[in-house]
Design a protein around this motif. Sequence first.
Motif, PDB file in Angstrom:
ATOM      1  N   LEU B  58      51.030  14.446  32.039  1.00 20.79           N
ATOM      2  CA  LEU B  58      49.606  14.760  31.948  1.00 20.79           C
ATOM      3  C   LEU B  58      48.936  14.010  30.806  1.00 20.79           C
ATOM      4  CD1 LEU B  58      49.577  18.572  32.632  1.00 20.79           C
ATOM      5  CD2 LEU B  58      49.037  16.699  34.147  1.00 20.79           C
ATOM      6  N   PRO B  61      46.589  10.910  32.307  1.00 19.69           N
ATOM      7  CA  PRO B  61      45.155  11.038  32.624  1.00 19.69           C
ATOM      8  C   PRO B  61      44.306  11.364  31.402  1.00 19.69           C
ATOM      9  CG  PRO B  61      46.422  12.849  33.577  1.00 19.69           C
ATOM     10  CD  PRO B  61      47.396  11.825  33.129  1.00 19.69           C
ATOM     11  N   PHE B  62      44.847  12.149  30.478  1.00 20.38           N
ATOM     12  CA  PHE B  62      44.051  12.537  29.316  1.00 20.38           C
ATOM     13  C   PHE B  62      43.757  11.322  28.434  1.00 20.38           C
ATOM     14  CE2 PHE B  62      45.893  17.134  29.416  1.00 20.38           C
ATOM     15  CZ  PHE B  62      45.300  17.307  30.649  1.00 20.38           C
ATOM     16  N   LEU B  65      41.264   9.055  30.079  1.00 22.31           N
ATOM     17  CA  LEU B  65      39.898   9.567  30.005  1.00 22.31           C
ATOM     18  C   LEU B  65      39.326   9.401  28.600  1.00 22.31           C
ATOM     19  CD1 LEU B  65      37.601  10.878  31.480  1.00 22.31           C
ATOM     20  CD2 LEU B  65      38.553  13.104  30.965  1.00 22.31           C
ATOM     21  N   GLY B 306      37.720   7.269  34.710  1.00 20.78           N
ATOM     22  CA  GLY B 306      38.981   7.723  34.147  1.00 20.78           C
ATOM     23  C   GLY B 306      39.847   8.357  35.219  1.00 20.78           C
ATOM     24  N   ALA B 307      39.220   9.168  36.080  1.00 16.37           N
ATOM     25  CA  ALA B 307      39.963   9.846  37.140  1.00 16.37           C
ATOM     26  C   ALA B 307      40.556   8.814  38.094  1.00 16.37           C
ATOM     27  CB  ALA B 307      39.043  10.798  37.901  1.00 16.37           C
ATOM     28  N   VAL B 309      41.418   5.612  37.645  1.00 14.29           N
ATOM     29  CA  VAL B 309      42.562   4.891  37.094  1.00 14.29           C
ATOM     30  C   VAL B 309      43.779   5.803  37.005  1.00 14.29           C
ATOM     31  CG1 VAL B 309      43.396   3.616  35.105  1.00 14.29           C
ATOM     32  CG2 VAL B 309      41.031   3.356  35.831  1.00 14.29           C
ATOM     33  N   SER B 310      43.579   7.067  36.535  1.00 11.94           N
ATOM     34  CA  SER B 310      44.745   7.938  36.374  1.00 11.94           C
ATOM     35  C   SER B 310      45.361   8.336  37.699  1.00 11.94           C
ATOM     36  CB  SER B 310      44.424   9.211  35.598  1.00 11.94           C
ATOM     37  OG  SER B 310      43.162   9.242  35.087  1.00 11.94           O
ATOM     38  N   MET B 311      44.514   8.616  38.704  1.00  9.77           N
ATOM     39  CA  MET B 311      45.065   9.048  39.988  1.00  9.77           C
ATOM     40  C   MET B 311      45.952   7.970  40.591  1.00  9.77           C
ATOM     41  SD  MET B 311      41.891  11.041  41.769  1.00  9.77           S
ATOM     42  CE  MET B 311      40.971   9.552  41.919  1.00  9.77           C
ATOM     43  N   LEU B 314      49.169   7.725  38.553  1.00 11.02           N
ATOM     44  CA  LEU B 314      50.060   8.861  38.750  1.00 11.02           C
ATOM     45  C   LEU B 314      50.683   8.844  40.140  1.00 11.02           C
ATOM     46  CD1 LEU B 314      48.124  11.761  36.997  1.00 11.02           C
ATOM     47  CD2 LEU B 314      50.252  10.704  36.280  1.00 11.02           C
TER      48      LEU B 314
END
Lengths: 194, 461
Positions: B58, B61-62, B65, B306-307, B309-311, B314
């Motif tokens: 986790l 994503p943090f 962001l 941010g969402a 790139v992280s999705m 992940l």
Amino acid sequence: MALRWLHKAEETLFSLLLVAMVLLVFVEVVLRFVFNTGISWSQEATLYLAGWFVLIGVSWGVKQGAHIGVDVVVKMLPMLWQRVATLLALAICMAYCVMLLVGSYEYLSLMKMIGIELEDIAIPKWYALTILPIAMLLLMLRFAVLGWKVIRGDASGFGFHDEGEDSMHLVQSDAPDGQDNGDAGRDSDQGTPR
Amino acid sequence: MTIATLFALLFGGIFLGMPIAFALGFSSVTTILLFSSDSLGSVAIKLFEALSHHYTLLAIPFFILSSTFLSTGGVARRLITFATDAIGHVRGGLAMASVLACMLFAAVSGSSPATVAAIGSIVIAGMVRQGYTESFAAGVITNAGTLGILIPPSIVMLVYSAATEVSAAKMFMAGLIPGLLMGGILMVAIYIAARIKKLPAQPFPGVRVLARSGLIAMGGLMLIFIVLGSIYGGVASPTEAAAVATVYAWFIAVVGYRDMGPLKNVPWRKGNEAWGSAGLRALWQVPAGLLGSFTDQEVKKVVLDGARVSMMLLFIIANAMLFAHVLTTERIPHTIAETIIGWGLPAWGFLIVMNLLLLAAGNFMEPSAILLIMAPILFPIATQLGIDPIHLGIIMVVNMEIGMLTPPVGLNLFVTAGITGKPMTWVIRAALPWLSLLLLFLVLITYVPAISLFLPNWLSS
């Protein structure tokens, strides 16, 4: 029309999930350091939110051209062959979705039969897993749409996300007074697969 | 046979233009179906658990962001002003200040191409105006930008620890000294070049100006202290530190710097406004701004970026975990390790081969994807040869840095070409002298483990 609504709904939903995850962990940290307590369900909740967050986003990413991949090889082919290669790749992606769809159905029915709950939250475990088959169905829908575009000739590939191109919006024109012209360098809209 | 199927499907899929996540997933699931007795149900749940059973993941994503909040042109400009005030008065100072600004921005943003774009677009033109040649300026920035993935907090390090289960906190400790060292090497090289080429220095602006720009830059730089301080001190896990960093970054971007959100263009103190009235105004404006940012278009766009790139990252990681699962159940790394040890290849020889392999891969793929595919294979081999997992991680990260400077997928080259408007070949030639420094640095990192291991060992003893 329905597709556009779906796209928007997914966008709102996963943005909210991300914000919720950040705030949950943040509140947990504050509670621990300042008030010396905690929330018993916070870690498990955050983790499941993360699962939902990503699985909602993957199908959105197909439409948005946000996935990461290598297209140097395919791009060297003539246009017709590019489209053939993309259709083949899409077929394989579909196969992946079907396998996981079957797998998640198997596992979900098993969980439903046993009827166990999550560790710290009192809801049946299979509820928390429903996103897996949903995500696979949504992905198949998005792949089918992209495939149709490729057949019609509106698209030739997945339109991968390019981090380099993405950074170009940070480029600033060198104004001596320091005025921000942040978006001057943005050269392409990423809304549609190229 | 299993190995052949797995890799043929994987690389076939990747070069067919499939997204890497699906290529990893498909090759793994098919291999499992063909060669093992696992059911599809167990595969599906493994994919879900990869996403929902790793608390450390986790942090990705943090951190992404928090860095999107602070990767703005405004933050870059503040860091450049501070760096120029601090070391601009040395000979070649503007170039050295640019390297310093790159290091600071890199630590805040964690992304190499973003660093080159944000810092480079301002300082390259500035250096040219001061009498530097454009190729000198472009070369320095293209290289200094790669520090983004080496100086912690770094997303690539989190990906490495996700792939190998090495502690992310230890990776963050290990990256600091190499990052500072590489920045130092670049600065020393610039100083020598400046002496030879008689490059200009700037006047020292005075302690007051320096203190002021330092204070302004500190708003963003505090993020580094919060994250590294809490992780090095062992009071928070990387995930918790990242969540706090995200909230802090949001606060600074919306209220502190006011680069975005409802308070944009509303100054803390208007002209000669009395301090009292400015304070009163802040009393209601700050909470209103914080609340308003939840519906603000710009802030929403940052969250969405941010969402996104992280999705994607992940999802690749989740599929890479399936891939790693196949590797371990089929004992593939073990087989390769035994073969290699059978050849009598010493640890240093293995490291050479590994570096060459990673450099080659860096030409075609993105750092995180390479790490996720290569780390599960190389890691067990390295452990058997007695190479420290953390040291191995730092070597891999430095390799990925170099990958950003080699065509055709050198992201930094692409960005520099974009901001200077020059062709790729020109950028490659400009970056080449500095790239050779980076290669020397790779040798240094590879064969002097103490550079990477000193800090984690010292902090944990």
